[in-house]
Design an enzyme around this catalytic site. Sequence first.
Site, mmCIF file in Angstrom:
data_model
loop_
_atom_site.group_PDB
_atom_site.id
_atom_site.type_symbol
_atom_site.label_atom_id
_atom_site.label_comp_id
_atom_site.label_asym_id
_atom_site.label_seq_id
_atom_site.Cartn_x
_atom_site.Cartn_y
_atom_site.Cartn_z
ATOM 1 N N ASP A 74 35.872 92.585 -3.817
ATOM 2 C CA ASP A 74 34.531 93.127 -3.985
ATOM 3 C C ASP A 74 33.808 93.297 -2.652
ATOM 4 O OD1 ASP A 74 34.984 93.202 -6.654
ATOM 5 O OD2 ASP A 74 33.619 91.580 -7.205
ATOM 6 N N LYS A 79 31.480 97.058 1.509
ATOM 7 C CA LYS A 79 31.606 97.746 2.796
ATOM 8 C C LYS A 79 31.860 99.240 2.585
ATOM 9 C CE LYS A 79 32.144 98.099 7.292
ATOM 10 N NZ LYS A 79 31.001 97.946 8.244
ATOM 11 N N GLU A 150 22.557 93.040 -3.907
ATOM 12 C CA GLU A 150 21.264 92.371 -3.826
ATOM 13 C C GLU A 150 20.648 92.451 -2.446
ATOM 14 O OE1 GLU A 150 24.116 89.994 -2.151
ATOM 15 O OE2 GLU A 150 24.112 89.863 -4.349
ATOM 16 N N GLY A 191 26.991 88.145 -8.967
ATOM 17 C CA GLY A 191 27.306 87.628 -7.643
ATOM 18 C C GLY A 191 26.423 86.463 -7.252
ATOM 19 N N SER A 193 23.233 86.045 -7.321
ATOM 20 C CA SER A 193 22.209 85.708 -8.313
ATOM 21 C C SER A 193 22.771 84.799 -9.402
ATOM 22 C CB SER A 193 21.633 86.988 -8.936
ATOM 23 O OG SER A 193 20.734 86.698 -9.974
ATOM 24 N N LEU A 194 23.961 85.092 -9.884
ATOM 25 C CA LEU A 194 24.578 84.283 -10.935
ATOM 26 C C LEU A 194 24.804 82.849 -10.450
ATOM 27 C CD1 LEU A 194 25.895 84.193 -13.784
ATOM 28 C CD2 LEU A 194 28.056 84.825 -12.673
ATOM 29 N N ALA A 214 17.272 77.617 -5.162
ATOM 30 C CA ALA A 214 16.878 76.202 -5.092
ATOM 31 C C ALA A 214 15.361 76.047 -4.994
ATOM 32 C CB ALA A 214 17.562 75.528 -3.897
#
Length: 294
Positions: A74, A79, A150, A191, A193-194, A214
Amino acid sequence: MKIGIYGQFYHKNSEKYIQLILDALQKEDVEIVIEENFLSIINEHQDITKNFSGFETFKKLDESYDLFFSIGGDGTILKSVTYVGGLNIPIVGINTGRLGFLSTIQKEKITESINLIMEGNYSISERGLLTITTSPESNEINSLNFALNEVAVNRKNTTSMIKVETLVNNKYLNSYWSDGLIVATPTGSTGYSLSCGGPVIDPSTNSVVITPIAPHNLTARPLVLPDNSTISLKVSGRGESFLVSLDSRIATLKNETTIIIKKADFTIKLVQLPEDSFIKTLRKKLLWGEDKRN
């Protein structure tokens, strides 16, 4: 037909799959053009049995290309997006890596997959992107100011939290005290975010998700918004600067810089084989529905 090929050669034993890809394409009536650095890696590698030095090379793409083959994982797809940009060239993601949410064509089925693609037996999965501007402008944010997965802000050179003041459509949402903040597309929802507790979002939905990294306040939860929203971020903290990342590209910005995030005015087209789907990929990659107790 004109095909561009790009790879990073990071994965073990990928050379034999590159050999299969080039062999399969050479049997077709296509023009093959390989990214310059990738071709030099191929020709230096002892496990590639043929000499491919005669191929044409590119440093950047133009509208004459019909397909773009991304060989790797991925990260290689991300890229590849910087090469394709808004040219509307469909990307064929061949997964020689590990997870492969974006590069869904498996290395074990390279030859038959390429045959299907050459016959036109595929569909297009269209993916939205995010674009950013900054105030004041930054020399580190250039024309590659877009992200498929993101946009994220993170603390830099400090163990202290940062404050991310967040506005949506010019309306104050929250000041996140956290290690950072992610604004992800549906594509990027599986990605970064998960891993920070964000939801999985089907890539066909028109949305973005804000996911804190966090957070100090445990009531700060991920928030899904329409993708036509304008999201503004302003970071402050004990350090003088912070990091902003667009997929794998990172820049340093000074505190109090405003980042404005919007939906990009172009999309990325990913080639999808007939038997593939996002739901199938989820089940396979996340092992949903499998009993691992035995």
